[in-house]
Design a protein around this motif. Sequence first.
Motif, PDB file in Angstrom:
ATOM      1  N   ARG A 109       0.834  -1.193   0.000  1.00 53.11           N
ATOM      2  CA  ARG A 109       0.000   0.000   0.000  1.00 53.11           C
ATOM      3  C   ARG A 109       0.873   1.248   0.000  1.00 53.11           C
ATOM      4  N   PHE A 110       0.309   2.325  -0.552  1.00 48.97           N
ATOM      5  CA  PHE A 110       1.008   3.606  -0.570  1.00 48.97           C
ATOM      6  C   PHE A 110      -0.016   4.729  -0.561  1.00 48.97           C
ATOM      7  N   PHE A 111       0.445   5.952  -0.360  1.00 54.39           N
ATOM      8  CA  PHE A 111      -0.419   7.133  -0.406  1.00 54.39           C
ATOM      9  C   PHE A 111      -0.280   7.813  -1.759  1.00 54.39           C
ATOM     10  N   ASP A 112      -1.411   8.177  -2.362  1.00 57.01           N
ATOM     11  CA  ASP A 112      -1.327   8.943  -3.596  1.00 57.01           C
ATOM     12  C   ASP A 112      -1.024  10.407  -3.267  1.00 57.01           C
ATOM     13  N   ASN A 113      -1.075  11.280  -4.263  1.00 56.85           N
ATOM     14  CA  ASN A 113      -0.642  12.666  -4.075  1.00 56.85           C
ATOM     15  C   ASN A 113      -1.487  13.436  -3.070  1.00 56.85           C
ATOM     16  N   GLU A 114      -2.763  13.031  -2.880  1.00 54.75           N
ATOM     17  CA  GLU A 114      -3.621  13.727  -1.926  1.00 54.75           C
ATOM     18  C   GLU A 114      -3.808  12.957  -0.620  1.00 54.75           C
ATOM     19  N   GLY A 115      -3.148  11.812  -0.503  1.00 56.16           N
ATOM     20  CA  GLY A 115      -3.175  11.091   0.759  1.00 56.16           C
ATOM     21  C   GLY A 115      -4.116   9.916   0.839  1.00 56.16           C
ATOM     22  N   ARG A 116      -4.745   9.530  -0.278  1.00 49.42           N
ATOM     23  CA  ARG A 116      -5.583   8.331  -0.270  1.00 49.42           C
ATOM     24  C   ARG A 116      -4.683   7.099  -0.216  1.00 49.42           C
ATOM     25  N   THR A 117      -5.151   6.069   0.462  1.00 48.81           N
ATOM     26  CA  THR A 117      -4.405   4.818   0.498  1.00 48.81           C
ATOM     27  C   THR A 117      -4.778   3.978  -0.722  1.00 48.81           C
ATOM     28  N   VAL A 118      -3.759   3.504  -1.431  1.00 46.94           N
ATOM     29  CA  VAL A 118      -3.941   2.674  -2.621  1.00 46.94           C
ATOM     30  C   VAL A 118      -3.212   1.355  -2.386  1.00 46.94           C
ATOM     31  N   GLU A 119      -3.841   0.266  -2.783  1.00 44.87           N
ATOM     32  CA  GLU A 119      -3.238  -1.059  -2.657  1.00 44.87           C
ATOM     33  C   GLU A 119      -3.047  -1.668  -4.036  1.00 44.87           C
ATOM     34  N   ILE A 120      -1.897  -2.299  -4.235  1.00 46.35           N
ATOM     35  CA  ILE A 120      -1.600  -3.056  -5.458  1.00 46.35           C
ATOM     36  C   ILE A 120      -1.327  -4.495  -5.050  1.00 46.35           C
ATOM     37  N   SER A 121      -1.968  -5.455  -5.736  1.00 49.70           N
ATOM     38  CA  SER A 121      -1.782  -6.845  -5.340  1.00 49.70           C
ATOM     39  C   SER A 121      -1.789  -7.777  -6.538  1.00 49.70           C
ATOM     40  N   ALA A 122      -1.213  -8.937  -6.325  1.00 48.32           N
ATOM     41  CA  ALA A 122      -1.205 -10.021  -7.324  1.00 48.32           C
ATOM     42  C   ALA A 122      -1.387 -11.340  -6.586  1.00 48.32           C
ATOM     43  N   ASP A 123      -1.661 -12.387  -7.348  1.00 48.25           N
ATOM     44  CA  ASP A 123      -1.766 -13.757  -6.822  1.00 48.25           C
ATOM     45  C   ASP A 123      -2.857 -13.906  -5.761  1.00 48.25           C
ATOM     46  N   VAL A 124      -3.907 -13.083  -5.853  1.00 51.16           N
ATOM     47  CA  VAL A 124      -5.057 -13.245  -4.961  1.00 51.16           C
ATOM     48  C   VAL A 124      -5.917 -14.391  -5.501  1.00 51.16           C
ATOM     49  N   ALA A 125      -6.348 -15.273  -4.620  1.00 49.49           N
ATOM     50  CA  ALA A 125      -7.144 -16.418  -5.056  1.00 49.49           C
ATOM     51  C   ALA A 125      -8.442 -15.949  -5.706  1.00 49.49           C
ATOM     52  N   VAL A 126      -8.846 -16.641  -6.762  1.00 48.21           N
ATOM     53  CA  VAL A 126     -10.091 -16.314  -7.456  1.00 48.21           C
ATOM     54  C   VAL A 126     -11.270 -16.827  -6.633  1.00 48.21           C
ATOM     55  N   ARG A 127     -12.277 -15.991  -6.491  1.00 51.74           N
ATOM     56  CA  ARG A 127     -13.484 -16.382  -5.767  1.00 51.74           C
ATOM     57  C   ARG A 127     -14.360 -17.242  -6.669  1.00 51.74           C
ATOM     58  N   GLN A 128     -15.027 -18.231  -6.092  1.00 48.13           N
ATOM     59  CA  GLN A 128     -16.007 -19.009  -6.848  1.00 48.13           C
ATOM     60  C   GLN A 128     -17.179 -18.091  -7.165  1.00 48.13           C
ATOM     61  N   HIS A 129     -17.456 -17.898  -8.450  1.00 42.78           N
ATOM     62  CA  HIS A 129     -18.507 -16.982  -8.864  1.00 42.78           C
ATOM     63  C   HIS A 129     -19.345 -17.657  -9.949  1.00 42.78           C
ATOM     64  N   ARG A 130     -20.359 -16.955 -10.425  1.00 41.07           N
ATOM     65  CA  ARG A 130     -21.290 -17.583 -11.358  1.00 41.07           C
ATOM     66  C   ARG A 130     -21.811 -16.551 -12.351  1.00 41.07           C
ATOM     67  N   PRO A 131     -22.314 -17.011 -13.491  1.00 44.12           N
ATOM     68  CA  PRO A 131     -22.961 -16.083 -14.415  1.00 44.12           C
ATOM     69  C   PRO A 131     -24.243 -15.527 -13.795  1.00 44.12           C
ATOM     70  N   ILE A 132     -24.465 -14.234 -13.929  1.00 41.50           N
ATOM     71  CA  ILE A 132     -25.715 -13.640 -13.471  1.00 41.50           C
ATOM     72  C   ILE A 132     -26.789 -13.966 -14.508  1.00 41.50           C
TER      73      ILE A 132
END
Length: 312
Positions: A109-132
Motif C-alpha cells: 500500500r502507498f499514499f497517492d498525491n492527496e493522501g488516499r491509500t492505494v493497494e496493489i496486489s497479485a496472486d489473490v485467489a479467485v473467488r467461486q462466482h457464477r454467471p448472473i
Amino acid sequence: MTQRLITHLRHVDLAVPDYGRQLDFYTGTWGLKAEHSDSGLTFLAAEGSPEQYVVRLRQARDKRIDLIAFGAASAADVDTLAARLAADGVRLVGEPGKLQTPGVGYGFRFFDNEGRTVEISADVAVRQHRPIEEGESIPVRLSHVVLNSADPEATRAFYEKHLGFALSDTLMHPHLGKMMWFMRVNTWHHSLAIARCPHPSLHHASFELRGLDEYMRGTGRVLRAGVEKIWGPGRHLAGNNTFSYFLDPSGNTMEYTTELERIDEDTWHPHLYDFTRPEVADQWGTANAMNEFVAKRSFNDPDQGLFQAPPV
C-alpha cells in the motif's frame, strides 16, 4: 506515462460510522453478498465477479475511503511498482508482502498525491462466482471508482506517471474549465475518474449489471426501497454507459450502470466534451436535469483518512 503494470480495479474499501445501516443497505438493497465478516468488518462480494470482494465496510468513528485496490499480473510486477514508487519519493505504507485479507495474495500500500491509500496486489485467489442470470438485478462486478480532488490536474498526473493510467475522455464547462477526467488501465473506457471538487472525497463507486433490463430492474428495486436517487436513469456520452445514482445511508454516492464502452487502445483519441450540452450528460434525455444541486450531492464529506493508513 510509465509502463503499465496495473491490470484492473479490484475493490473500494469504506470506513463508516453507521456500519449496521450500511451493511443492511449493501446486502439487503444493493445486491452484494457479505462474506468473511468479523466484528465491525465485512467483505462484500459481487456474485458475478472473480474478485474476493468488491467493497469492504469497516466500522469507524470517521467516514473515509479506507483504500482503493488494483490488481497486477504477478508478484514481480508488484515489486517493480513498489520500487519505482519509492524511488520517485512516493510514500509507501509498507513493503510488499503477504496480504492478510480474503484470498491472501501479495501486495503493498502507498499514499497517492492527496493522501488516499492505494493497494496493489497479485496472486489473490479467485473467488467461486457464477454467471448472473437473465432478469437478475444484482451487480456483476465493480465497474469504476470516481474520486473528488482539490487538485485534479496533479491527481491525473500522479496516476498517469506512477501507475500507467491513460486518459480516455474529459468533461469541461465553458466557464469553469475542465471538470472530470476518465482514466483507463485496460480496454474498459474507465476504471477510475477524477472530478474537480473543493476537497478530496469519494465522488461515486459504480457497479455493472448484466444488461439493460437488469439495470432498470435494479434501479426500480432501489427506488421502491425508498433510497434517495440523485440522478438518472440515463445514458452518458463519455463511456456510453447507463447511470442511476443513489445515496447510501452514509451519504456516499453509488451507481448502477451497464454497457460501459470497450475501446481499442491503439486507435482511441480522447474527446473533450462540453457537459452543458444535454446529450453529453444524458444521451436519452430521461434523467432529471444535471444542475449545481445534483452535482453537490456527490461532493460528499471531506475524506477524514488522508495520509492515515487504515488499521486493517
